[in-house]
Design a protein around this motif. Structure first.
Motif, short mmCIF file in Angstrom:
data_model
loop_
_atom_site.label_atom_id
_atom_site.label_comp_id
_atom_site.label_asym_id
_atom_site.label_seq_id
_atom_site.Cartn_x
_atom_site.Cartn_y
_atom_site.Cartn_z
N THR A 81 -8.45 -18.47 -38.62
CA THR A 81 -9.88 -18.13 -38.61
C THR A 81 -10.18 -17.09 -37.54
O THR A 81 -10.94 -16.14 -37.78
CB THR A 81 -10.72 -19.40 -38.36
OG1 THR A 81 -10.39 -20.39 -39.34
CG2 THR A 81 -12.20 -19.09 -38.47
N VAL A 82 -9.59 -17.24 -36.36
CA VAL A 82 -9.82 -16.29 -35.27
C VAL A 82 -9.29 -14.90 -35.65
O VAL A 82 -9.99 -13.89 -35.49
CB VAL A 82 -9.15 -16.77 -33.97
CG1 VAL A 82 -9.13 -15.66 -32.92
CG2 VAL A 82 -9.88 -17.99 -33.42
N ASN A 85 -11.47 -13.30 -38.33
CA ASN A 85 -12.77 -12.92 -37.78
C ASN A 85 -12.68 -11.65 -36.95
O ASN A 85 -13.55 -10.77 -37.05
CB ASN A 85 -13.34 -14.06 -36.93
CG ASN A 85 -14.30 -14.93 -37.71
OD1 ASN A 85 -15.49 -14.64 -37.79
ND2 ASN A 85 -13.78 -15.98 -38.30
N SER A 89 -14.59 -8.62 -38.69
CA SER A 89 -15.81 -8.29 -37.95
C SER A 89 -15.73 -6.89 -37.35
O SER A 89 -16.70 -6.14 -37.36
CB SER A 89 -16.06 -9.32 -36.85
OG SER A 89 -16.29 -10.59 -37.39
N PHE A 152 -14.92 -19.41 -43.40
CA PHE A 152 -15.31 -19.03 -42.03
C PHE A 152 -14.56 -17.79 -41.55
O PHE A 152 -14.47 -17.54 -40.35
CB PHE A 152 -15.03 -20.21 -41.08
CG PHE A 152 -15.66 -21.50 -41.51
CD1 PHE A 152 -16.99 -21.75 -41.26
CD2 PHE A 152 -14.91 -22.45 -42.20
CE1 PHE A 152 -17.58 -22.94 -41.67
CE2 PHE A 152 -15.48 -23.64 -42.61
CZ PHE A 152 -16.82 -23.90 -42.35
N ALA A 153 -14.04 -17.01 -42.50
CA ALA A 153 -13.22 -15.84 -42.14
C ALA A 153 -14.02 -14.73 -41.49
O ALA A 153 -13.47 -13.91 -40.75
CB ALA A 153 -12.51 -15.31 -43.38
N VAL A 154 -15.32 -14.68 -41.73
CA VAL A 154 -16.18 -13.67 -41.11
C VAL A 154 -17.60 -14.20 -41.12
O VAL A 154 -17.97 -15.00 -41.99
CB VAL A 154 -16.09 -12.31 -41.86
CG1 VAL A 154 -16.70 -12.42 -43.25
CG2 VAL A 154 -16.75 -11.20 -41.06
N ASN A 155 -18.39 -13.79 -40.14
CA ASN A 155 -19.79 -14.22 -40.10
C ASN A 155 -20.65 -13.13 -39.49
O ASN A 155 -20.16 -12.17 -38.89
CB ASN A 155 -19.94 -15.53 -39.33
CG ASN A 155 -19.43 -15.43 -37.91
OD1 ASN A 155 -19.96 -14.68 -37.09
ND2 ASN A 155 -18.38 -16.19 -37.59
N GLY A 158 -20.35 -12.29 -35.65
CA GLY A 158 -19.21 -11.47 -35.29
C GLY A 158 -19.43 -10.01 -35.61
O GLY A 158 -19.10 -9.12 -34.81
N LEU A 203 -15.69 -12.97 -29.04
CA LEU A 203 -15.70 -13.41 -30.44
C LEU A 203 -14.58 -14.40 -30.71
O LEU A 203 -14.78 -15.40 -31.42
CB LEU A 203 -15.57 -12.19 -31.36
CG LEU A 203 -15.56 -12.48 -32.87
CD1 LEU A 203 -16.83 -13.22 -33.29
CD2 LEU A 203 -15.41 -11.18 -33.66
N THR A 207 -15.27 -18.23 -31.91
CA THR A 207 -14.70 -18.58 -33.22
C THR A 207 -13.71 -19.72 -33.08
O THR A 207 -13.70 -20.65 -33.90
CB THR A 207 -13.99 -17.35 -33.84
OG1 THR A 207 -14.91 -16.27 -33.93
CG2 THR A 207 -13.47 -17.68 -35.23
N SER A 211 -14.18 -23.28 -34.91
CA SER A 211 -13.19 -23.68 -35.91
C SER A 211 -12.46 -24.95 -35.48
O SER A 211 -12.20 -25.84 -36.30
CB SER A 211 -12.18 -22.55 -36.13
OG SER A 211 -11.20 -22.92 -37.06
#
Length: 281
Positions: A81-82, A85, A89, A152-155, A158, A203, A207, A211
């Motif tokens: 996830t990090v 992101n 992002s 949750f791969a990008v939001n 971010g 970030l 993240t 997560s």
């Protein structure tokens, strides 16, 4: 001069009080994890220093659940996830900060508006999509991890943070790189990314914490106990009719250690990265 000193004293007293109130639940959790079975953990007023001190609760958690397996699963999910992101992002924030295209402002505000939508509001359609794409652990473990990571791969947070970071980089740096013969991708990768490392670290911290502590989505998607992440696995310590709160406290403390280690490793970037996010609008 005295007024300034008294004002600073009051400010520090307020900050200390708020800090103690914030950290008290964590202290109580540590205290509970170190209390033996003969001690009442719900005594009032709370007994912070254990009278029946023991490390047996930590050993009990280790023996009762597959803690190492849950830890590895959480590391895979949080790490994936990090990484996604940071990549997505940064790649979304760069054109919103540096490039001119039709609908740029509308796109940015549309992305920003998604911050107001809680995950619980879109959880059902996301779950149905995950099932349709067979990204559940009942298919195989790889699909299960993808199903945990992708929502949750990008939001929007971010993307916004990276856009603000790129806006804070002088345009002259980018122009000089283009004059030296760099293309857009080389400018992004070799010039701009190294200059926004503090924002990337911020970030990464947020993240990772989000997560690592995520409980709702894994508890819905996962069906195999071997795929459980730490929050879901520690929740297994809670029985239907009774709960060993000492074990739950010990498991919770153990599960927070990686977060503390990660934050300590990244903290030198944290303050500067937070400040960078507010340089330009």
């Amino acid at each position: 001069m005295k007024r300034v000193k008294f004002k600073n004293l009051y400010t520090h007293l307020i900050l200390i009080t708020v800090s103690l109130l914030s950290i008290f639940p964590f202290i109580w959790l540590i205290s509970t994890s170190l209390k033996g079975s003969s001690e009442n953990i719900f005594a009032y007023p709370p007994q912070i220093i254990p009278t029946d001190f023991t490390w047996a609760n930590y050993k009990g958690v280790w023996d009762k659940v597959d803690f190492i397996g849950y830890f590895i699963n959480s590391m895979i999910v949080a790490g994936g996830t990090v990484i996604l992101n940071l990549i997505l992002s940064a790649m979304a924030g760069y054109p919103l900060a540096r490039m001119e295209f039709r609908g740029k402002k509308i796109t940015f505000f549309a992305v920003l508006a998604t911050i107001m939508i809680p995950f619980q509001a879109i959880m059902l359609p996301v779950y149905l999509i995950t099932l349709k794409l067979h990204l559940v652990d009942s298919v195989n473990n790889v699909a299960g991890f993808i199903g945990l990571i992708m929502p949750f791969a990008v939001n929007a947070f971010g993307i916004f943070l990276m856009r603000q970071a790129f806006l804070g980089v002088p345009k002259e740096m980018e122009e000089a790189a283009i004059v030296d013969g760099c293309n857009v991708w080389q400018v992004f990768r070799k010039v701009l990314l190294p200059m926004v490392k503090p924002s990337l670290a911020v970030l990464a911290i947020f993240t990772f914490i989000g997560s690592w502590g995520e409980f709702l989505w894994p508890s819905i998607v996962l069906t195999k106990e071997s795929m459980y992440t730490l929050p879901v696995g520690v929740n297994n310590l809670q029985g239907m009719f009774s709960s060993n709160w000492r074990f739950i406290a010990a498991g919770s403390i153990l599960s927070t250690i990686p977060i503390l280690i990660f934050f300590l490793c990244m903290q030198r970037y944290f303050i500067s990265g937070e400040n960078e996010g507010a340089v330009k609008g």
